[in-house]
Design a protein around this motif. Structure first.
Motif, PDB file in Angstrom:
ATOM      1  N   ILE A 179      51.606  35.160 -58.227  1.00  0.00           N
ATOM      2  CA  ILE A 179      51.256  36.183 -57.276  1.00  0.00           C
ATOM      3  C   ILE A 179      49.328  35.797 -58.157  1.00  0.00           C
ATOM      4  CG2 ILE A 179      50.093  38.364 -57.917  1.00  0.00           C
ATOM      5  CD1 ILE A 179      53.114  38.643 -57.893  1.00  0.00           C
ATOM      6  N   PRO A 180      49.057  35.678 -58.467  1.00  0.00           N
ATOM      7  CA  PRO A 180      47.260  34.874 -58.319  1.00  0.00           C
ATOM      8  C   PRO A 180      47.195  33.890 -57.375  1.00  0.00           C
ATOM      9  CG  PRO A 180      47.978  34.754 -61.039  1.00  0.00           C
ATOM     10  CD  PRO A 180      49.337  35.264 -59.996  1.00  0.00           C
ATOM     11  N   LYS A 181      47.600  33.208 -57.444  1.00  0.00           N
ATOM     12  CA  LYS A 181      47.937  31.758 -56.242  1.00  0.00           C
ATOM     13  C   LYS A 181      47.966  33.347 -55.108  1.00  0.00           C
ATOM     14  CE  LYS A 181      48.295  27.875 -57.799  1.00  0.00           C
ATOM     15  NZ  LYS A 181      49.096  26.244 -58.055  1.00  0.00           N
ATOM     16  N   LEU A 231      47.639  35.706 -54.272  1.00  0.00           N
ATOM     17  CA  LEU A 231      46.276  36.754 -53.670  1.00  0.00           C
ATOM     18  C   LEU A 231      44.660  35.919 -53.512  1.00  0.00           C
ATOM     19  CD1 LEU A 231      45.815  39.516 -54.099  1.00  0.00           C
ATOM     20  CD2 LEU A 231      45.156  39.379 -57.057  1.00  0.00           C
ATOM     21  N   PHE A 232      44.933  34.875 -54.873  1.00  0.00           N
ATOM     22  CA  PHE A 232      43.549  34.033 -54.137  1.00  0.00           C
ATOM     23  C   PHE A 232      44.117  33.165 -52.786  1.00  0.00           C
ATOM     24  CE2 PHE A 232      41.230  30.387 -53.783  1.00  0.00           C
ATOM     25  CZ  PHE A 232      39.899  31.003 -54.592  1.00  0.00           C
ATOM     26  N   ILE A 288      42.467  36.061 -50.120  1.00  0.00           N
ATOM     27  CA  ILE A 288      41.479  36.573 -50.577  1.00  0.00           C
ATOM     28  C   ILE A 288      41.139  35.585 -49.423  1.00  0.00           C
ATOM     29  CG2 ILE A 288      39.244  36.022 -51.633  1.00  0.00           C
ATOM     30  CD1 ILE A 288      40.849  37.768 -54.123  1.00  0.00           C
ATOM     31  N   LEU A 289      40.992  34.598 -49.325  1.00  0.00           N
ATOM     32  CA  LEU A 289      40.335  33.209 -48.568  1.00  0.00           C
ATOM     33  C   LEU A 289      40.353  33.970 -47.113  1.00  0.00           C
ATOM     34  CD1 LEU A 289      40.332  29.726 -50.676  1.00  0.00           C
ATOM     35  CD2 LEU A 289      38.684  30.989 -50.300  1.00  0.00           C
ATOM     36  N   PHE A 316      41.157  36.333 -45.389  1.00  0.00           N
ATOM     37  CA  PHE A 316      40.248  37.714 -45.201  1.00  0.00           C
ATOM     38  C   PHE A 316      39.274  37.701 -45.371  1.00  0.00           C
ATOM     39  CE2 PHE A 316      37.877  41.575 -46.824  1.00  0.00           C
ATOM     40  CZ  PHE A 316      38.485  42.988 -46.217  1.00  0.00           C
ATOM     41  N   LEU A 317      38.331  36.822 -46.298  1.00  0.00           N
ATOM     42  CA  LEU A 317      36.737  36.265 -45.905  1.00  0.00           C
ATOM     43  C   LEU A 317      36.790  35.405 -44.771  1.00  0.00           C
ATOM     44  CD1 LEU A 317      36.024  35.035 -49.609  1.00  0.00           C
ATOM     45  CD2 LEU A 317      35.475  36.891 -48.469  1.00  0.00           C
ATOM     46  N   SER A 318      37.978  34.915 -44.261  1.00  0.00           N
ATOM     47  CA  SER A 318      37.623  33.565 -43.036  1.00  0.00           C
ATOM     48  C   SER A 318      38.080  34.906 -41.838  1.00  0.00           C
ATOM     49  CB  SER A 318      38.828  32.721 -43.083  1.00  0.00           C
ATOM     50  OG  SER A 318      38.244  31.881 -44.221  1.00  0.00           O
TER      51      SER A 318
END
Lengths: 476, 381
Positions: B4-6, B8-9, B12-13, B15-17
């Motif tokens: 899940i953390p992977k 999620l990250f 996030i990447l 989303f930032l892009s």
């Protein structure tokens, strides 16, 4: 380039992270270095060459010093390196201030023509950069760590973009090993926690500090003759929270970004407004500067191990005088440093004994009041204006200045105060420790990431929708 | 493999892009921001620009104004400020009572802050009267129109504490126009009277100009007045039996749209006349020259004023000329005023309250010059 800008958040950061994560391990430092050079060149396109040049000279001087056995030669090389770096700082930051004051002196005493000086543009982050170059040479001289083998690794230590322009000031031996190998820190967990920390910093800067700053600016722009005591208090309180959330927010962003790429930076703030003395305040405020001053100035001056108490008080006072001057080439910063130094010396002399008897609440209140008054000297350049402002805070003004803050001001002031004093109680300190140190479950990650993305959207919206986005600490 | 953390990250990447992806692959439909604002232009790269830092400064300003999904980010920010603090991010909009939005310029005018004084108003009205009489001798009708304004139409909804000025431009313009016998339509007064009997609002709560219904009412009155003054039959749309009630739309939301929020105000139901294609364009129609402000654009959009005339020339603020049949607008300097007046059967000068101090925007002086009218002091007093 600043972190809280569209250029950084929308363009630089995603491109950097994507390139960094897909790059093989052996090339990761090259990626960070290239992006760091671009990051710095964007704001200081000429000074980047000065940094590249002086770091090259420094690198070989330190290597030479490390390989030299004779103590005298080692000292000479240490002195050359320190003088070169301090000389650069003096030239860019203090020469104008120095000559301005010499001019006042010679024109009044000797009635001669002033020397005059062309005002120089202060290169971004020069105060941070200089202090770090000094830690490199001194740490190697003291044998705390061997110098780096590779020039580009040294360059990376100096120019690493997360901390380049506003700290934290990282001592060489704290970062040296991470430059060559930080694979243990490059985990998804660290990347996520780094991202959360970055967003907390961004929100502190954009959503709180900027709003506080807008009101502080409005109040400080008003003539003190027109200020009511209430407006003066609101203005200085806004500034007190602005400077804290601005600078600690920047540090959070730096620490978070570094963590996302495997670096572990030291903490720079630890709820300073909950301090119960000025001595404690300086252990919690801009901690990396405090540590630097202690290790590279206070201890060389003799530190606590001096013959007389008078000398001890002088050492303390002198360190803070220099610390004030580090913040800016202006008498108000010198006075601000001396003001804090005086309280530190007084606390050592007798104040702490009195504090012991008055209870935690009053200790914190008095300390906060001393800090607030100090911020007036920090904010107002002219000493006489600062005194007038302080008078206005305590003496009511029949002339009514219509104080109409932004609708969000009081809410944000309460939020700012809530977070600034959150760890006042032991149980609230435990909550904070839990938030930052306890392991994250999957659910907690999901909730935190969701909140972080909301804060990101609001921060970007605020930056894009508002031209007001200054950074206080870029002056230093 | 993918915890899940992977995941999620990675999310996030992405989303930032998002903004960068949107630039290359425009997946989301981005609604542009409403309101008036100046966006920074791009700059070209040069070594000199780079080393002086000017390139970076300009480029950063440009990127700040032009990054993808900017409007969505700004709307989110505005929505939070509106929902939590009732704070607007629009320079010239204030909220009055009952959710009525007002343009601050109108409130300043209502307070009399832009009052130019009786002598000056007397001069302006006298000059128009002189021009009206001169044109009448040439069989031309000059009609002056005072458009209505929301502050006068709905003063009960103005923000708390708004006090009317002792003297306002509108009051003195109207008084002097009556005194001098200037042929004009006073829509301020007319709309106030209609407000008591009219079944539908003539001004929307969230707009600045008249409602679509108000525009059509005004359109009919203008056509009626022009017909009466010129004795020429002017075709216009019979819309009165064809009115639907629906949500406020388009210009009727121009002030709330300017706030750039997702939602925040109660829905307003307004009357929307259905203008249908019933004018016989082959029928003989007069030609008209109009000098006016945005109320004319609004009238044209919702009443189709243009179709009532064989030739239609509109001088917007006497600065930009829109001509029926022309592809592009033209600058006023390119207008042959003598020719334009000679070719027009009807001339109309319109202004709303906030523009009254500049009514005609120089047209009256220019027209007097064209016809060699040199007003003497007695005529202007």
């Amino acid at each position: 380039m600043i972190f809280s800008s569209i250029l950084f958040l929308i363009y630089f950061l995603p491109v950097f992270l994507l390139v960094y994560y897909i790059t093989p391990k052996f090339l990761k430092n090259v990626v960070v270095l290239v992006f760091s050079i671009f990051f710095y060149s964007w704001g200081a396109p000429k000074f980047i060459f000065v940094i590249l040049g002086t770091t090259l000279v420094d690198f070989f001087l330190v290597k030479w010093m490390y390989n030299t056995q004779t103590r005298l030669y080692r000292r000479i090389l240490l002195t050359v390196s320190v003088c070169m770096n301090l000389g650069l700082l003096f030239y860019f930051k203090y020469s104008g201030f120095f000559i301005e004051n010499v001019d006042v002196f010679i024109t009044h005493i000797f009635h001669v023509h002033p020397l005059g000086w062309t005002k120089l543009v202060l290169p971004l982050g020069i105060s941070f950069y200089t202090f770090e170059t000094i830690t490199y040479v001194v740490d190697v001289y003291r044998g705390e760590h061997k110098p780096l083998d590779n020039f580009w690794n040294y360059q990376l230590y100096i120019i690493l973009f997360p901390k380049l322009i506003a700290g934290p000031i990282i001592r060489y031996h704290e970062l040296a090993d991470q430059i060559t190998d930080r694979s243990a820190n490059e985990t998804t967990e660290n990347r996520l926690l780094g991202f959360y920390r970055f967003i907390i910093g961004l929100a502190k800067k954009v959503l709180i500090a900027n709003q506080m700053g807008a009101l502080a600016d409005a109040v400080f722009k008003t003539s003190t003759a027109d200020l009511s005591a209430y407006a003066a208090w609101m203005g200085i309180l806004a500034y007190t929270f602005q400077i804290y959330f601005d600078f600690s927010g920047y540090s959070d962003m730096a620490i978070g970004l570094a963590r996302m790429i495997g670096f572990k930076f030291p903490e720079n703030f630890e709820n300073p407004y909950t301090s119960q003395s000025i001595t404690e305040f300086w252990r919690r405020w801009h901690m990396s500067l405090g540590r630097w001053m202690k290790n590279y100035l206070y201890i060389p001056l003799g530190g606590n191990r001096v013959d007389s108490k008078l000398r001890l008080y002088f050492n303390l006072w002198f360190v803070f005088l220099v610390s004030g001057l580090w913040h800016g080439a202006s008498w108000n910063f010198v006075f601000w440093g001396a003001y804090h130094g005086t309280f530190l010396a007084l606390e050592r002399a007798f104040l702490l004994k009195i504090y012991d008897k008055i209870g935690k609440f009053f200790r914190t209140f008095i300390t906060f009041l001393i800090v607030i008054i100090g911020w007036v000297f920090f904010r107002v350049e002219k000493f006489s204006d600062a005194i007038q402002f302080i008078k206005r805070m305590f003496i009511s003004n029949p002339k009514e200045y219509k104080f109409i803050p932004d609708p969000a001001f009081y809410t944000l002031l309460i939020i700012a105060a809530f977070f600034a004093f959150f760890t006042f109680f032991k149980w609230t300190q435990k909550i904070q420790d839990g938030v930052f140190t306890h392991e994250y479950s999957n659910l907690r990650h999901l909730v935190t990431a969701f909140l972080a993305l909301i804060l990101f959207i609001l921060s970007v919206g605020n930056i894009a929708g508002s031209g007001f986005n200054p950074f206080i600490y870029f002056r230093f | 493999m993918f915890s899940i953390p992977k995941i999620l990250f990675i999310f996030i990447l992405v989303f930032l892009s998002l903004s960068l992806f949107q630039r290359s692959f425009p997946v989301f439909h981005e609604k542009p921001l409403d309101g008036t604002f100046v966006l920074n232009d791009d700059t070209t790269f040069s070594l000199n620009g780079w080393f002086s830092g000017k390139y970076q400064t300009h480029r950063e300003k440009y990127l700040n104004d032009h990054f993808e999904l900017r409007s969505a980010f700004i709307r989110c920010r505005n929505q939070v400020d509106f929902s939590f603090y009732h704070q607007f991010h629009a320079q010239d909009v204030v909220e009055g009572k009952n959710h009525f939005l007002f343009n601050t310029w109108y409130i300043d005018t209502y307070k009399g802050l832009d009052f130019i004084g009786s002598p000056k108003i007397n001069h302006i009205i006298s000059e128009f009267k002189l021009l009206q009489d001169t044109l009448a001798k040439r069989n031309k009708v000059l009609l002056v129109v005072f458009s209505p304004s929301k502050d006068i139409y709905a003063p009960e909804n103005l923000p708390e504490g708004t006090k009317k000025g002792d003297s306002t431009n509108y009051e003195v313009f109207e008084k002097k126009a009556k005194q001098k016998g200037l042929v004009h339509i006073d829509f301020e007064n007319y709309f106030i009277k209609l407000k008591q009997t009219c079944p539908y609002p003539l001004f929307p709560a969230y707009g600045s100009h008249w409602s679509y219904y108000g525009a059509c009412v005004a359109g009919d009155s203008i056509i009626g007045a022009l017909e009466y003054l010129s004795a020429i039959k002017i075709p216009h749309y019979p819309w009165r039996n064809n009115v639907t009630i629906s949500k406020a739309e388009g210009d009727e939301l121009e002030l709330s749209n300017e706030l750039n929020i997702f939602s925040g105000f109660p829905t307003e139901m307004l009357a929307h006349p259905q203008i249908k294609d019933t004018i016989n364009l082959k029928q003989k129609r007069p030609s008209i020259l109009i000098i006016g402000d945005s109320y004319i654009l609004n009238l044209e959009a919702h009443y189709d004023l243009m179709s009532s005339f064989s030739s239609f020339k509109f001088c917007y603020y006497y600065k930009t000329v829109y001509t029926l049949g022309a592809d592009k607008s033209a600058d006023i300097d390119s207008l042959d005023l003598r020719d334009a007046i000679n070719k027009a059967d009807l001339i109309m000068v319109e202004s709303t309250e906030i523009n009254l101090s500049k009514i005609g925007w120089g047209f009256a002086d220019a027209a007097c010059k064209v016809f060699g009218i040199v007003p003497n002091t007695a005529q202007l007093n």
